[in-house]
Design a protein around this motif. Structure first.
Motif, PDB file in Angstrom:
ATOM      1  N   TRP A  68       0.826  -1.203   0.000  1.00 19.83           N
ATOM      2  CA  TRP A  68       0.000   0.000   0.000  1.00 19.83           C
ATOM      3  C   TRP A  68       0.867   1.262   0.000  1.00 19.83           C
ATOM      4  O   TRP A  68       0.598   2.210  -0.739  1.00 19.83           O
ATOM      5  N   ASN A  69       1.905   1.272   0.834  1.00 18.67           N
ATOM      6  CA  ASN A  69       2.771   2.455   0.916  1.00 18.67           C
ATOM      7  C   ASN A  69       3.513   2.703  -0.394  1.00 18.67           C
ATOM      8  O   ASN A  69       3.619   3.848  -0.850  1.00 18.67           O
ATOM      9  N   ASN A  70       4.026   1.636  -1.010  1.00 16.55           N
ATOM     10  CA  ASN A  70       4.733   1.787  -2.280  1.00 16.55           C
ATOM     11  C   ASN A  70       3.800   2.295  -3.378  1.00 16.55           C
ATOM     12  O   ASN A  70       4.188   3.141  -4.193  1.00 16.55           O
ATOM     13  N   ALA A  71       2.583   1.772  -3.412  1.00 16.43           N
ATOM     14  CA  ALA A  71       1.617   2.207  -4.429  1.00 16.43           C
ATOM     15  C   ALA A  71       1.272   3.682  -4.238  1.00 16.43           C
ATOM     16  O   ALA A  71       1.189   4.442  -5.216  1.00 16.43           O
ATOM     17  N   GLU A  72       1.101   4.099  -2.995  1.00 16.08           N
ATOM     18  CA  GLU A  72       0.771   5.499  -2.725  1.00 16.08           C
ATOM     19  C   GLU A  72       1.928   6.417  -3.128  1.00 16.08           C
ATOM     20  O   GLU A  72       1.717   7.450  -3.778  1.00 16.08           O
ATOM     21  N   ASP A  73       3.147   6.030  -2.781  1.00 18.42           N
ATOM     22  CA  ASP A  73       4.315   6.836  -3.157  1.00 18.42           C
ATOM     23  C   ASP A  73       4.471   6.919  -4.671  1.00 18.42           C
ATOM     24  O   ASP A  73       4.751   7.994  -5.225  1.00 18.42           O
TER      25      ASP A  73
END
Length: 106
Positions: A68-73
């Motif tokens: 989730w964090n990688n996709a948001e970044d």
């Protein structure tokens, strides 16, 4: 500058913004297929351990959070890059327009 290029960038920005909202709400449709598959694998590990009555799986939970964090970044960076490209196109068009006016007949 062509209006079609700016329109294409506007569409790209709008699509990325919708996907970012989906990622922030933790909706899997906003993830690419590869990340959806990895997410399903992590969820499968969590479910399997839960069914067997074993302890939690912190590695799988961290993996899900990382996806989730990688996709948001990635989506934030994509939006920023598209906005920068759009601003550059608009700047180039304005510069060309002023140069055309100053090199007139007079």
């Amino acid at each position: 500058m062509s209006k079609s290029e700016i329109r294409r960038l506007d569409n790209l920005i709008a699509t990325a913004a919708r996907k970012l909202e989906g990622v922030q709400r933790r909706e899997t449709w906003a993830l690419p297929a590869g990340e959806q598959a990895r997410m399903a694998g992590h969820v499968g590990v969590i479910v399997a351990k839960g069914v067997r009555g074993q302890q939690r799986s912190p590695r799988a939970e961290r993996g899900i959070d990382q996806i989730w964090n990688n996709a948001e970044d990635r989506l934030r960076a994509e939006i920023a890059a598209a906005q920068t490209a759009k601003a550059e196109l608009i700047h180039q068009a304005a510069k060309a327009k002023t140069e055309k006016k100053t090199s007139g007949w007079w």
